[in-house]
Enzyme design. Structure first.
Site, PDB file in Angstrom:
ATOM      1  N   HIS A 116      -4.235   4.176 -35.227  1.00  0.00           N
ATOM      2  CA  HIS A 116      -3.273   3.547 -34.332  1.00  0.00           C
ATOM      3  C   HIS A 116      -2.077   4.487 -34.143  1.00  0.00           C
ATOM      4  CE1 HIS A 116       0.065   0.805 -33.298  1.00  0.00           C
ATOM      5  NE2 HIS A 116      -0.851   0.052 -32.741  1.00  0.00           N
ATOM      6  N   VAL A 144       1.086   4.382 -34.629  1.00  0.00           N
ATOM      7  CA  VAL A 144       2.123   4.514 -35.659  1.00  0.00           C
ATOM      8  C   VAL A 144       1.591   5.146 -36.942  1.00  0.00           C
ATOM      9  CG1 VAL A 144       3.500   2.578 -34.808  1.00  0.00           C
ATOM     10  CG2 VAL A 144       1.802   2.179 -36.606  1.00  0.00           C
ATOM     11  N   LYS A 145       0.283   5.384 -37.031  1.00  0.00           N
ATOM     12  CA  LYS A 145      -0.272   6.012 -38.224  1.00  0.00           C
ATOM     13  C   LYS A 145      -0.002   7.517 -38.212  1.00  0.00           C
ATOM     14  CE  LYS A 145      -2.117   2.182 -39.837  1.00  0.00           C
ATOM     15  NZ  LYS A 145      -2.024   1.217 -38.751  1.00  0.00           N
ATOM     16  N   THR A 146      -0.359   8.195 -39.301  1.00  0.00           N
ATOM     17  CA  THR A 146      -0.034   9.616 -39.448  1.00  0.00           C
ATOM     18  C   THR A 146      -0.694  10.465 -38.374  1.00  0.00           C
ATOM     19  OG1 THR A 146       0.219   9.289 -41.820  1.00  0.00           O
ATOM     20  CG2 THR A 146      -0.015  11.554 -41.056  1.00  0.00           C
TER      21      THR A 146
END
Length: 381
Positions: free
Chosen positions: A180, A182-184
């Site tokens: 997603h 907002v993930k790294t």
């Protein structure tokens, strides 16, 4: 506005996606296999399936284990609902064990206390990027004959205390990632399941695409090159080649992303350590976390403000924050389905009353972080 998290898209990422748009394949093409191979190379796992979302990855992993309906699965209440939902989708009752007050991950002793004759599955979550105590949890699972699915949606790039990468499945039957924004690293939407089990891999491969196969070795008859069979009831959980190209490009910068996140966390910790009403996160000894979130605990009573007032004050300063997480069993659907479990995980409930996620992402500048720190320091004035 400084958000609590966001993606970083480079010129190389855009070029990778544009190359797919100019190619013959937008989906079911070569980039999906390339991304899977790259994830195997990075983690050391034997097999990988990339899919439409982290939720799809969790669902596939649980469904492919073919556990009897009415079984129980243990997980943490300190997670996004998808972890427990993946069990409920398959007729498995989610049971919530409490968390460790330092790592905010599943407490092995609480897990042991929740095991019943119906328990078949254990799904720890590597919260905020910090790996759970997988050596202890895997011993519990082996003792009781449980399957393990690691929810590593927050933890690509993190490493266990032995130095090995999260996703290698040395402690579990499967490990799940999320991509997603907002993930790294991101593929827009998307996820992956890692495993070392060839049987589990083949089941998930079938379920990922409607339960349909064209593999001649698996067909009940040989009728021609057009022939395919739906051999089980599956889903459309495939990832597109555009998403895979973006994920593959982002993966090349994962170590860079990790280094910057760790620098930002160290700077936060140093600047906020002296605030008596705030608790900074602590990295467990020996682990190397690719921090997905920077979560503090605030004694709101000590500063005479509610969490809502704190979040509003920070928003007025142009700073976005978030709460990770509402205990899953507090959600109305879980209360209706499984009863009111309030009080069953007191550490998680206390943590929820105090937690707040501050901005953490690759492009957060030192100046922006200083602005966040100064705004936090002013809260008690």
């Amino acid at each position: 506005m400084i958000p609590y998290g966001k993606q970083d898209i480079s010129a190389a990422d855009i070029a990778a996606v544009n190359a797919v748009l100019s190619s013959d394949f937008l989906t079911q093409g070569p980039k999906v296999a390339e991304f899977e191979q790259a994830l195997c190379a990075y983690t050391g796992a034997r097999y990988c399936l990339v899919v439409a979302s982290g939720t799809a990855a969790l669902h596939l992993a649980v469904a492919a284990m073919e556990l009897p309906e009415g079984s129980e699965g243990i997980t943490t209440p300190n997670t996004f609902a998808a972890t427990a939902n993946s069990m409920a989708y398959c007729g498995i009752k989610p049971v919530f064990a409490d968390i460790d007050p330092i790592s905010y991950n599943l407490s092995p002793s609480s897990v042991s206390a929740r095991i019943t004759p119906a328990t078949r599955l254990l799904s720890p979550v590597h919260f905020a990027g910090q790996p759970a105590d997988m050596p202890a949890l895997s011993l519990i699972a082996k003792k009781h004959g449980l399957k393990i699915i690691e929810d590593a949606a927050h933890a690509i790039g993190s490493r266990y205390s032995d130095g090995s990468p999260v996703g290698n499945c040395l402690f579990s039957d499967a490990t799940v990632f999320s991509f997603h924004p907002v993930k790294t690293i991101t593929s827009g939407e998307g996820g992956a399941v890692m495993t070392n089990d060839p049987v589990l891999y083949q089941r998930m491969l079938l379920l990922r695409s409607h339960g349909i196969t064209k593999d001649p070795a698996l067909l009940s008859q040989q009728s021609g090159p057009w022939y395919h069979e739906m051999q089980t009831l599956g889903w459309h959980y495939r990832m597109t080649d555009m998403q895979a190209a973006l994920g593959l490009s982002q993966l090349q910068r994962l170590n860079l992303f990790k280094a910057r996140r760790r620098t930002l966390v160290a700077q936060y910790n140093q600047a906020l350590a002296e605030l008596p009403w705030l608790k900074t996160p602590q990295e467990m000894e020996g682990f190397s976390s690719c921090f997905h979130l920077y979560v503090v605990e605030i004694d709101y009573a000590a500063i005479g403000k509610s969490r809502r007032q704190v979040m509003d004050s920070l928003m007025a300063d142009g700073i976005g924050t978030q709460v990770h997480y509402i205990p899953v069993y507090h959600h109305p659907w879980y209360r209706e389905q499984y009863g009111d479990k309030t009080g069953s995980c007191p550490v998680a409930e206390r943590y929820y009353q105090h937690c707040l996620s501050l901005p953490l992402y690759f492009t957060l500048s030192d100046e922006e972080q200083s602005h966040v720190i100064q705004a936090i320091q002013r809260l008690a004035r």
